[in-house]
Structures are given as structure tokens and as C-alpha cells.
Write a protein that holds these residues in place. Structure first.
Motif, PDB file in Angstrom:
ATOM      1  N   LEU A  96     -20.231  37.495  39.289  1.00 16.39           N
ATOM      2  CA  LEU A  96     -21.226  38.494  37.960  1.00 16.39           C
ATOM      3  C   LEU A  96     -20.340  37.955  36.165  1.00 16.39           C
ATOM      4  O   LEU A  96     -21.111  38.099  35.241  1.00 16.39           O
ATOM      5  N   GLU A  97     -18.579  37.834  36.204  1.00 19.91           N
ATOM      6  CA  GLU A  97     -17.726  37.646  35.319  1.00 19.91           C
ATOM      7  C   GLU A  97     -17.965  36.440  35.136  1.00 19.91           C
ATOM      8  O   GLU A  97     -17.684  36.228  33.462  1.00 19.91           O
ATOM      9  N   ARG A  98     -18.047  35.473  35.630  1.00 24.22           N
ATOM     10  CA  ARG A  98     -18.245  34.080  35.284  1.00 24.22           C
ATOM     11  C   ARG A  98     -19.770  33.313  34.655  1.00 24.22           C
ATOM     12  O   ARG A  98     -19.018  32.661  33.508  1.00 24.22           O
ATOM     13  N   PHE A  99     -20.645  34.272  35.051  1.00 19.42           N
ATOM     14  CA  PHE A  99     -21.850  33.950  34.493  1.00 19.42           C
ATOM     15  C   PHE A  99     -22.184  34.410  33.468  1.00 19.42           C
ATOM     16  O   PHE A  99     -23.057  35.031  32.918  1.00 19.42           O
ATOM     17  N   GLU A 100     -21.100  35.146  32.861  1.00 16.11           N
ATOM     18  CA  GLU A 100     -21.969  36.366  31.913  1.00 16.11           C
ATOM     19  C   GLU A 100     -22.593  38.068  32.000  1.00 16.11           C
ATOM     20  O   GLU A 100     -23.771  37.531  31.600  1.00 16.11           O
ATOM     21  N   VAL A 101     -22.669  38.854  33.020  1.00 16.70           N
ATOM     22  CA  VAL A 101     -23.938  39.368  33.585  1.00 16.70           C
ATOM     23  C   VAL A 101     -23.317  40.994  33.967  1.00 16.70           C
ATOM     24  O   VAL A 101     -24.290  41.313  34.879  1.00 16.70           O
ATOM     25  N   THR A 102     -22.436  41.178  33.273  1.00 17.48           N
ATOM     26  CA  THR A 102     -21.709  42.517  33.313  1.00 17.48           C
ATOM     27  C   THR A 102     -22.124  43.644  32.547  1.00 17.48           C
ATOM     28  O   THR A 102     -22.479  43.099  31.279  1.00 17.48           O
ATOM     29  N   THR A 126     -24.708  33.433  30.863  1.00 18.28           N
ATOM     30  CA  THR A 126     -25.459  31.816  29.948  1.00 18.28           C
ATOM     31  C   THR A 126     -26.076  31.231  30.135  1.00 18.28           C
ATOM     32  O   THR A 126     -26.903  32.236  31.137  1.00 18.28           O
ATOM     33  N   SER A 127     -26.048  30.183  30.076  1.00 17.74           N
ATOM     34  CA  SER A 127     -27.323  28.848  30.340  1.00 17.74           C
ATOM     35  C   SER A 127     -27.314  27.693  31.539  1.00 17.74           C
ATOM     36  O   SER A 127     -26.075  26.936  30.904  1.00 17.74           O
ATOM     37  N   PRO A 128     -27.808  27.464  31.987  1.00 18.11           N
ATOM     38  CA  PRO A 128     -27.347  26.568  33.300  1.00 18.11           C
ATOM     39  C   PRO A 128     -28.266  24.872  33.267  1.00 18.11           C
ATOM     40  O   PRO A 128     -27.537  23.890  32.802  1.00 18.11           O
ATOM     41  N   GLY A 129     -29.036  25.932  32.066  1.00 13.86           N
ATOM     42  CA  GLY A 129     -29.908  23.994  31.196  1.00 13.86           C
ATOM     43  C   GLY A 129     -30.520  24.456  30.550  1.00 13.86           C
ATOM     44  O   GLY A 129     -30.711  25.202  30.378  1.00 13.86           O
ATOM     45  N   PHE A 130     -31.731  23.705  30.039  1.00 12.05           N
ATOM     46  CA  PHE A 130     -32.299  23.848  29.108  1.00 12.05           C
ATOM     47  C   PHE A 130     -33.657  25.175  29.240  1.00 12.05           C
ATOM     48  O   PHE A 130     -34.162  24.774  30.828  1.00 12.05           O
ATOM     49  N   ARG A 131     -33.759  25.873  28.524  1.00 13.54           N
ATOM     50  CA  ARG A 131     -35.078  27.659  28.624  1.00 13.54           C
ATOM     51  C   ARG A 131     -34.864  27.453  30.625  1.00 13.54           C
ATOM     52  O   ARG A 131     -35.390  27.825  30.955  1.00 13.54           O
ATOM     53  N   LYS A 132     -32.789  27.470  30.674  1.00 10.27           N
ATOM     54  CA  LYS A 132     -32.885  28.471  31.876  1.00 10.27           C
ATOM     55  C   LYS A 132     -31.361  29.834  31.697  1.00 10.27           C
ATOM     56  O   LYS A 132     -31.254  29.502  30.189  1.00 10.27           O
ATOM     57  N   VAL A 133     -31.747  30.651  32.315  1.00 11.40           N
ATOM     58  CA  VAL A 133     -30.398  31.991  31.879  1.00 11.40           C
ATOM     59  C   VAL A 133     -30.293  32.378  33.393  1.00 11.40           C
ATOM     60  O   VAL A 133     -30.752  32.270  33.348  1.00 11.40           O
ATOM     61  N   HIS A 134     -28.593  32.807  33.177  1.00 11.52           N
ATOM     62  CA  HIS A 134     -28.048  33.748  34.085  1.00 11.52           C
ATOM     63  C   HIS A 134     -28.873  34.878  34.583  1.00 11.52           C
ATOM     64  O   HIS A 134     -28.636  35.690  32.551  1.00 11.52           O
ATOM     65  N   VAL A 135     -29.428  35.856  35.302  1.00 13.26           N
ATOM     66  CA  VAL A 135     -29.574  36.672  34.990  1.00 13.26           C
ATOM     67  C   VAL A 135     -29.091  37.972  36.220  1.00 13.26           C
ATOM     68  O   VAL A 135     -29.495  37.371  36.789  1.00 13.26           O
ATOM     69  N   SER A 136     -29.385  38.906  35.816  1.00 16.99           N
ATOM     70  CA  SER A 136     -28.698  39.761  36.839  1.00 16.99           C
ATOM     71  C   SER A 136     -29.450  41.368  36.612  1.00 16.99           C
ATOM     72  O   SER A 136     -28.418  41.974  35.163  1.00 16.99           O
ATOM     73  N   PRO A 137     -30.401  42.250  37.172  1.00 14.98           N
ATOM     74  CA  PRO A 137     -30.385  43.489  36.734  1.00 14.98           C
ATOM     75  C   PRO A 137     -29.113  44.192  37.482  1.00 14.98           C
ATOM     76  O   PRO A 137     -27.989  44.266  38.036  1.00 14.98           O
ATOM     77  N   GLY A 139     -26.651  46.480  38.239  1.00 13.75           N
ATOM     78  CA  GLY A 139     -26.593  47.539  40.073  1.00 13.75           C
ATOM     79  C   GLY A 139     -27.051  46.666  40.804  1.00 13.75           C
ATOM     80  O   GLY A 139     -26.478  46.793  41.954  1.00 13.75           O
ATOM     81  N   ASP A 140     -27.025  45.235  40.283  1.00  9.89           N
ATOM     82  CA  ASP A 140     -26.692  44.132  41.693  1.00  9.89           C
ATOM     83  C   ASP A 140     -26.172  43.042  41.182  1.00  9.89           C
ATOM     84  O   ASP A 140     -25.687  42.429  40.519  1.00  9.89           O
ATOM     85  N   GLU A 141     -25.760  43.009  42.502  1.00  5.64           N
ATOM     86  CA  GLU A 141     -24.411  41.971  42.688  1.00  5.64           C
ATOM     87  C   GLU A 141     -24.520  40.125  42.382  1.00  5.64           C
ATOM     88  O   GLU A 141     -23.650  39.537  42.538  1.00  5.64           O
ATOM     89  N   ARG A 142     -25.549  40.582  42.708  1.00  6.59           N
ATOM     90  CA  ARG A 142     -26.648  38.746  42.907  1.00  6.59           C
ATOM     91  C   ARG A 142     -26.525  38.214  41.811  1.00  6.59           C
ATOM     92  O   ARG A 142     -27.202  38.825  40.663  1.00  6.59           O
ATOM     93  N   VAL A 143     -26.250  36.730  41.343  1.00  8.74           N
ATOM     94  CA  VAL A 143     -27.035  36.427  40.210  1.00  8.74           C
ATOM     95  C   VAL A 143     -27.830  35.592  40.190  1.00  8.74           C
ATOM     96  O   VAL A 143     -28.235  34.895  40.980  1.00  8.74           O
ATOM     97  N   PHE A 144     -29.312  35.165  39.114  1.00 12.64           N
ATOM     98  CA  PHE A 144     -29.916  34.649  39.630  1.00 12.64           C
ATOM     99  C   PHE A 144     -29.820  33.889  38.272  1.00 12.64           C
ATOM    100  O   PHE A 144     -29.935  34.070  36.645  1.00 12.64           O
ATOM    101  N   ALA A 145     -31.324  32.758  38.466  1.00 15.85           N
ATOM    102  CA  ALA A 145     -31.436  31.615  37.106  1.00 15.85           C
ATOM    103  C   ALA A 145     -32.815  31.867  36.492  1.00 15.85           C
ATOM    104  O   ALA A 145     -34.080  31.384  37.745  1.00 15.85           O
ATOM    105  N   VAL A 146     -33.690  31.848  36.068  1.00 14.39           N
ATOM    106  CA  VAL A 146     -34.934  31.879  35.676  1.00 14.39           C
ATOM    107  C   VAL A 146     -35.325  31.378  34.320  1.00 14.39           C
ATOM    108  O   VAL A 146     -33.942  31.069  33.495  1.00 14.39           O
ATOM    109  N   GLU A 147     -36.381  30.845  34.410  1.00 16.37           N
ATOM    110  CA  GLU A 147     -37.148  30.546  33.599  1.00 16.37           C
ATOM    111  C   GLU A 147     -37.180  31.185  31.592  1.00 16.37           C
ATOM    112  O   GLU A 147     -38.326  31.890  32.056  1.00 16.37           O
ATOM    113  N   PHE A 148     -35.820  31.148  30.887  1.00 18.07           N
ATOM    114  CA  PHE A 148     -36.336  32.275  29.816  1.00 18.07           C
ATOM    115  C   PHE A 148     -35.162  31.701  28.691  1.00 18.07           C
ATOM    116  O   PHE A 148     -34.215  30.867  29.182  1.00 18.07           O
ATOM    117  N   ASN A 149     -35.222  32.501  27.050  1.00 17.73           N
ATOM    118  CA  ASN A 149     -34.121  31.318  26.597  1.00 17.73           C
ATOM    119  C   ASN A 149     -33.694  32.742  25.476  1.00 17.73           C
ATOM    120  O   ASN A 149     -34.304  33.781  25.323  1.00 17.73           O
TER     121      ASN A 149
END
Length: 284
Positions: A96-102, A126-137, A139-149
């Protein structure tokens, strides 16, 4: 019959079953009751932007109460929460810290409210690539990569502004500083029954029905324009209502104010010229 029964039993036993993990991967990023949300706050590490809803209208209370472009709100209120989360790419506090979603480290933080009730919170990192971002709701310890800018979440109020808010649906009559035009069906009549140039009339009408502002004038400029107390440049009748437009030019910058909205707006040269350059000389 016995054979048919055996086939049905075999099909039931060996029919491919959905993997619970696959179902989870297809689940929406957030279960957000969009119809109940009436306030959204978008944060960066240094500033925030408030969007509020009254009825079907979204506005910015801290930016003259001006309306927000509806498609922008739908993008974060409807489209973003409904994105499939996919498989988590990490699930630890370190990730969560590494992907800046805290709560202490994020690119954007979005809070959704219904009245005073917090209905959900989403961290954009942070962004893992073109038109993608790391997200986390939250209270959730999981990090997801979704298509968003991330640039779809600006903190500049002018970028959320509904640029069409001064547009008129139709024009029935226009009075300028040295001319007057009246519409009768598809025909226009000028001063003393004269026939105006169709091209110039179209230019003016298109300017009024298609005007797009770029933002609200800053405080200093608005004060200067207020002191100018200029007479109306155009007085327009539309659907039984009368609107006064005042146009200003200051050191190569262009501004407009419509009488029913006490805000001065900046606009481009093209929109300014379509309203300002029509005169008795060009019409006849």
C-alpha cells in the motif's frame, strides 16, 4: 429414459463451475450507491475540491456555486466504482505504501458522502502503465490496477466547470448597441424592416447558442470588471426570457458576463469575436 437421466447426472457433475476467485476478479471496484451520493471530495496531498448535488445538478460550492460538467461527475461516481477490480497485484501494508494508496500517501483520495454519512473512500496511487492506476478502497489491504487516468481527477475548479452554462437554446430577438434584430419563423428582420445579412445573423446566433467559457475570472480581474459598469453589449430574448450580455477585453484577454449570473467568465477570442464583431455596419 434411463440413458437420458444418466446424461443429466453426468452433466450436472462435470459441468464447469465458476471459480470463486474469478467471480471476485470480475466484481466491481466499489459497491457505491450512486443515487444516494450528494457530496464528493477529491483530495491531493496539498489541496481538495468539493462537488455537491442539489436535485439533479452538481455544482462547486466553493467556486461561486457554478455547475459541474455532468459527464465528469459520472466518470468518478458511476464509471470508476463499477470498474472490474481484477486480480489484486499485492496485499500488504508495505505494498500500500509502495503504490501510494494509503491515508498518508496517495496521488488522489476520493470521499463519497450521503448527507453526513461516509459512504466510501478510494485511494488512487501510482500508474503501472498507459491509462492505468493503482487503486485501493479504504480499509482494504489489497492493491488493484484498473483502467483509469489520474488526470481525470484535476483539483482545478475551472476544469470541472460546465463550459456551456451561458448557452441559450434559441434566440428570438437581439438588440445590439447600434442594431436590433427580430426573428419571425426562419426569417430575420432588422431595423426599419431592413433585411440583414444571413451570414452575419448566423454568426451572432451561433455565438449565443454555442458560447463556451473557459473559467471564472480571478478576484482581481472580477473587481476591475465590476468597477467598469459597462452597458449591455447585447440584449437577447430567448424562450420568453431576456438576457443581458456584457463583453470586455483587457490586455488581450476576453471576458463575458450574463446578467442573471453574477460571475465574470473568461472566454476565447473566437467566441468573443462572434458576439462582439456584429454591428449595423456588418449586418446591412
Amino acid at each position: 429414459l434411463a440413458l437420458a437421466a444418466q446424461l443429466l447426472i453426468t452433466a450436472a457433475l462435470f459441468w464447469p463451475q465458476e471459480n470463486p476467485g474469478e467471480s471476485s476478479a470480475r466484481a466491481a471496484l466499489m459497491m457505491l450507491p450512486a443515487d444516494d451520493i450528494d457530496r464528493i471530495v477529491i483530495h491531493s496531498s496539498e489541496e481538495s475540491l468539493l462537488l455537491a448535488r442539489e436535485g439533479d445538478r452538481w455544482s462547486m460550492p466553493e467556486y461561486h456555486g457554478l455547475p459541474v460538467q455532468p459527464s465528469r461527475v459520472d466518470r468518478i461516481l458511476v464509471d470508476l466504482p463499477a470498474l472490474p477490480r481484477g486480480w489484486p497485484i499485492a496485499s500488504s501494508n508495505a505494498a500500500l505504501e509502495r503504490f501510494e494508496v494509503t491515508p498518508g500517501k496517495f496521488q488522489r483520495r476520493i470521499e463519497f458522502f450521503s448527507g453526513e454519512e461516509d459512504r466510501g473512500e478510494l485511494f488512487i496511487g501510482t500508474s503501472p502503465g498507459f491509462r492505468k492506476v493503482h487503486v485501493s478502497p479504504a480499509g482494504d489491504e489489497r492493491v488493484f490496477a484498473v483502467e483509469f487516468n489520474s488526470f481525470e481527477l484535476p483539483l482545478t475548479a475551472g476544469e470541472w466547470l460546465d463550459k456551456t452554462l451561458l448557452q441559450l437554446e434559441a434566440v428570438d430577438a437581439v438588440q445590439g448597441q447600434d442594431f436590433a434584430l427580430t426573428r419571425d419563423g426562419d426569417a430575420w428582420t432588422g431595423d426599419e424592416g431592413r433585411e440583414p445579412s444571413p451570414e452575419e445573423v448566423d454568426k451572432l446566433v451561433n455565438g449565443l447558442t454555442g458560447i463556451r467559457v473557459t473559467g471564472a475570472a480571478d478576484i482581481a480581474t472580477a473587481s476591475l470588471l465590476q468597477d467598469a459598469a459597462a452597458p449591455p453589449t447585447l440584449v437577447v430574448e430567448s424562450a420568453g426570457e431576456t438576457y443581458e450580455f456584457r463583453l470586455y477585453e483587457i490586455e488581450g484577454a476576453y471576458y463575458v458576463q450574463r446578467g442573471d449570473i453574477p460571475v465574470f467568465f473568461s472566454l476565447g477570442a473566437f467566441d468573443f469575436d462572434r458576439l462582439d464583431e456584429v454591428s449595423a455596419e456588418t449586418l446591412y
